[in-house]
Design an enzyme around this catalytic site. Structure first.
Site, PDB file in Angstrom:
ATOM      1  CD  GLU A 274      -5.384 -13.690  17.713  1.00 33.26           C
ATOM      2  OE1 GLU A 274      -5.347 -14.399  18.722  1.00 33.26           O
ATOM      3  OE2 GLU A 274      -4.488 -12.876  17.409  1.00 33.26           O
TER       4      GLU A 274
ATOM      5  N   GLY B 224     -11.044 -15.423   9.357  1.00 31.81           N
ATOM      6  CA  GLY B 224      -9.740 -15.703   9.944  1.00 31.81           C
ATOM      7  C   GLY B 224      -8.841 -14.485  10.060  1.00 31.81           C
TER       8      GLY B 224
ATOM      9  N   GLY C 259       0.263 -12.948   6.976  1.00 30.38           N
ATOM     10  CA  GLY C 259       0.180 -14.058   6.023  1.00 30.38           C
ATOM     11  C   GLY C 259       1.397 -14.935   6.152  1.00 30.38           C
TER      12      GLY C 259
ATOM     13  CB  ILE D 109       6.643  -4.082   5.057  1.00 35.78           C
ATOM     14  CG1 ILE D 109       5.268  -4.092   4.388  1.00 35.78           C
ATOM     15  CG2 ILE D 109       7.339  -2.741   4.835  1.00 35.78           C
ATOM     16  CD1 ILE D 109       4.313  -3.040   4.934  1.00 35.78           C
TER      17      ILE D 109
ATOM     18  CG  ASP E  48      -0.968  -6.071  16.509  1.00 39.72           C
ATOM     19  OD1 ASP E  48      -0.372  -7.129  16.763  1.00 39.72           O
ATOM     20  OD2 ASP E  48      -0.863  -5.476  15.414  1.00 39.72           O
TER      21      ASP E  48
ATOM     22  CD  GLU F  39      12.295  -6.385   8.135  1.00 38.22           C
ATOM     23  OE1 GLU F  39      11.357  -5.604   8.365  1.00 38.22           O
ATOM     24  OE2 GLU F  39      13.412  -6.020   7.725  1.00 38.22           O
TER      25      GLU F  39
ATOM     26  CE  LYS G 250       1.471  -8.509  16.622  1.00 46.67           C
ATOM     27  NZ  LYS G 250       1.376  -9.697  15.775  1.00 46.67           N
TER      28      LYS G 250
ATOM     29  CE  LYS H  33       2.244  -5.644  14.150  1.00 44.32           C
ATOM     30  NZ  LYS H  33       0.950  -5.951  13.464  1.00 44.32           N
TER      31      LYS H  33
ATOM     32  CB  THR I 247       0.577 -19.610  10.245  1.00 41.86           C
ATOM     33  OG1 THR I 247      -0.656 -20.146  10.738  1.00 41.86           O
ATOM     34  CG2 THR I 247       0.329 -18.924   8.923  1.00 41.86           C
TER      35      THR I 247
END
Lengths: 385, 385
Positions: B178, B175, B290, B124, B189, B117, B93, B193, B10
Site C-alpha cells: 500500500e 499493487g 488475492g 489457506i 499485520d 478464516e 483482521k 495474524k 476485491t
C-alpha cells in the site's frame, strides 16, 4: 459412538491409545468396545477377541476401524462390516485399491460410509481438505511426495552420495523400508495413493494398469550427482491431472528445482499439492507415516462420521485415461541409448541423455524399445512452485 | 442460507462471483440477498443498497459477510449484526484484533458465530485445520510466513540484490504494497495474524503490546547478502508457543536455512506450520491474499455455518505472556553496537554482529539500550524442518 477395532499393531494400538488417553470433547464421545486380535495369547485387555463375528455382528457397534493391513482377511472383514450396515474407517491402501469399486458400491447400497484419510499421506489431512475444497471448486490436478521410504532413500543418496543399495539397506535397518521393498521402490505404493486421490479428488476409479509407473530401483549415485550439479533434487512424484479428455495419472522420479518446496521435504515427511479454480495451489506437508500421525488421521475420520461431516460416497465411475496430453522432457540412463537417437535432445555421456519433450504415452513406448530392464527414467520439472 | 454482503471491493466481489457462478451442491444452497455498497452510484445490481439497516434488520438474513475493511464503520456493522442474532463472517483482521474480546462476547451472548478464516492466511484453510486438529490434540505451537507484502519485498531483495527502498517501490507499483506500507513492513499485520492464530489455536486473547514485534523497515542489501553467504534466506516469521508459563508470541525477520521449507515460499504465498502432540508438525502452503483465494476462504466459512461445522466460539480468555522462555541467537546491525559488547558472540564488522543466545525479553531490553531507531534485528533459525 461405539467402535470395533480390527488389529492392534502399530496403527491399531495408536488408535486405541488416542481414544483411551486424549481428553477433548470429541474424543470423549468415542468408545472402543471391541478389539480384534489374531491369537488368544495376544489378549491383554477385556475388550479383545479373536472372533471377527463378535464385532461385525454386534448390533451396538456403529463403526469398524480396520488396521490389519494386507489384502485378506482385511477385505472380507471390511466387506462384512459394510454389508452389516457399519461405517468403515481403514488405513489399508493396498486392500482399498484392490477392491475400491466393490467396496464403494457396497457402502452405497447399505447406506454407510467408507473413509480412508489414513491410507494416503499418513497424518496429512489430505482427503478431508480435498472434500472441503470440492465444496466450492473442481480439483484440476494434484501432485506430491506420497512415499516416505523412497523419500528416505533419495534423501540419503543426495546428502551422502551413497549408492542405492547402501541407502536401501540403511532404510531397512532403521525400519523405514520392509524386507521386500518392491511396492515402495517400484512406485506401486505411490500409485495406490494416486488412485485414492483420484477417487476422492476427481470422483473416478483409476486402475493400476492405467498409470504410467516408474520407480527408483535402478537409480544410481551418478543420476543423483547429475541432478545435484544442475541444481535439482530427485523426488518420487505421483501426479493426477484432469483434462477434457480424461485423467492423466503418473508416478515417476522427478528432478525438482532446488528452490521448489518439494526439494525441501525430508525423509519421513510427505507433501501433497492440489490445484483448483478459486483456491489456486495449496500444499500440505506433514508426517506421511508413523504410529501417531496415522492413528490421528483414523480418529479424525471417526469424528467426521460422528458429526456426519463428510460428503457422499463418490460413485467412483470409471474414466478415460489420457497420458498423451502431459508433455515433459526426461532424463534417461540406459546401455541402449543408441536405439532412441532421434528422441535425444542432449547426450550427457555414453549412457545418459535428456530427451526431447514428449508425452508419457510416447515415453513409455520409447522406453520399451530400449529393451533394457535396468533403465532409469526421471522427469525434469521446470516450474518452481 | 440467506447472506447479507457488506462491501463489494476485491474480496466482496469475489465472494459474490463465487456464489453466483460456482455450481456445487453446497454453493447452490447459498444465496446473497443483499449487498451493501457505499454510494448510490455504485449500485449495479438489484440486490445492492446503501443502507446498512436494510441488512442488519432484515429478519430473513442468516449471515452477514463483512468485506469492507478498516476499523469503522466495519466494527459497528459487525457488532450490530451479531447483536441482531446474525452469524458474521469477516476477512477484516485489523478490526477483529482491535475488538476481538468484545465481538466474541457479543457472539457468545447472542448465540451466534463469528468466523474469520479469510483474515489469516488468505486462502489457506488454517483456522479450520486448527479447529480440526484441536478435536484430538492440544496445539503446542505455530509459526509462519503470514504476510505477502514483506515476503515479496524480501524475495526481491534476495533474488536481485536490490535495496529495501527499491524493492518496496516495486511492490507498491505492482499493487502488493500500500501507499502507506507501515502495517506490513513494521510487522503489525503479521502480529494481527499471530493474535488470531493464538485465539483459535490456544483459546486465549493476546494483545498487541504483549508481542515482541520486529519489522523489516531498516533491512539493507548487506543484511540479505550476509544471510545468503551463510546459506540462509531472510523471512518475516510470526510465532506462537504455548508453555506452562503462558504464551510466547513474537514477530521477527528470521534467517531461515536454505533447505528449510520456509526458504522456498515465493512472493504472494504464505506458509503456516502447527505442532501438536499426535499429529506432529503440519504445514499449510497457499496463496496468502488475492481476490479468489480470500473469497474462497469466506465462502468455506459460510458452508461451515450452513452445515454447523464449527466448534464453539472460544471464550477468548486473557493469558499470561511469557517471552522469557524462547531463547535464540540474533543478527543485529546498529551503529551503537559497542553498547552491548558483552552480549556479542561474533562481531561480523563494525556495525553487525551475532549475539549470544538470549530470550526475547532480554533481546528487547538490549535493543532499547542501543538507542538506535534504525536498528535491524533478525533471529537465526537453527532447525531445518
Amino acid at each position: 459412538m461405539k467402535i470395533g477395532l480390527l488389529g492392534h499393531g502399530t496403527v491399531g494400538s495408536g488408535v486405541r491409545k488416542i481414544i483411551d488417553e486424549m481428553n477433548t470433547k470429541e474424543i470423549s464421545q468415542l468408545e472402543i468396545s471391541k478389539i480384534l486380535v489374531r491369537y488368544e495369547k495376544d489378549i491383554t485387555d477385556e475388550r479383545m477377541t479373536v472372533d471377527i463375528y463378535d464385532i461385525v455382528e454386534d448390533p451396538d457397534i456403529d463403526v469398524v476401524v480396520e488396521c490389519i493391513g494386507g489384502d485378506e482377511p482385511a477385505f472380507s472383514y471390511v466387506k462384512a462390516a459394510l454389508f452389516n450396515g457399519k461405517h468403515v474407517v481403514t488405513s489399508n491402501k493396498k486392500m482399498l485399491v484392490n477392491h475400491l469399486g466393490e467396496l464403494l458400491e457396497t457402502a452405497r447400497t447399505r447406506g454407510v460410509r467408507l473413509k480412508y484419510e489414513a491410507a494416503c499421506g499418513g497424518g496429512i489431512p489430505w482427503m478431508s481438505n480435498l472434500d472441503r475444497t470440492k465444496r466450492i471448486d473442481d480439483i484440476e490436478s494434484f501432485r506430491g511426495i506420497f512415499n516416505g521410504t523412497t523419500n528416505y532413500i533419495l534423501s540419503k543418496m543426495s546428502n551422502e552420495g551413497s549408492e542405492f543399495a547402501v541407502a536401501l539397506k540403511e532404510a531397512q535397518d532403521c525400519g523405514y523400508a520392509e524386507f521386500d521393498p518392491s511396492d515402495d521402490i517400484d512406485g506401486m505404493d505411490t500409485a495406490y495413493k494416486v488412485i485414492l486421490s483420484s477417487c476422492k479428488g476427481f470422483g473416478v476409479l483409476v486402475s493400476m494398469q492405467d498409470i504410467d509407473i516408474y520407480g527408483i530401483r535402478y537409480i544410481s549415485a551418478r543420476d543423483i550427482a547429475y541432478a545435484c550439479t544442475h541444481d535439482y533434487v530427485c523426488k518420487l512424484i505421483g501426479t493426477g491431472v484432469k483434462s477434457n479428455d480424461g485423467i492423466s495419472a503418473t508416478v515417476i522420479p522427478t528432478f525438482v528445482p532446488k528452490q521448489n518446496l518439494f526439494a525441501t521435504i525430508s525423509a519421513n515427511f510427505n507433501a501433497i499439492e492440489s490445484a483448483s479454480r478459486t483456491l489456486g495451489k495449496m500444499t500440505y506437508v506433514g508426517q506421511g507415516a508413523g504410529c501417531y500421525p496415522t492413528a490421528h488421521a483414523v480418529v479424525q475420520d471417526l469424528i467426521d462420521l460422528m458429526y456426519k461431516q463428510d460428503i457422499e460416497v463418490t460413485s467412483g465411475e470409471s474414466t478415460r485415461i489420457d497420458n498423451k496430453s502431459r508433455v515433459s522432457s526426461f532424463y534417461v540412463r540406459s546401455i541402449n541409448l543408441d536405439c532412441i537417437q532421434d528422441m535425444i535432445e542432449e547426450r550427457i555421456d555414453e549412457d545418459t541423455c535428456i530427451t526431447k519433450k514428449m508425452s508419457f504415452v510416447k515415453l513409455t513406448s520409447m522406453i520399451k524399445t530400449l529393451e533394457d530392464d535396468a533403465v532409469f527414467v526421471a522427469e525434469v520439472m521446470h516450474d518452481c512452485m
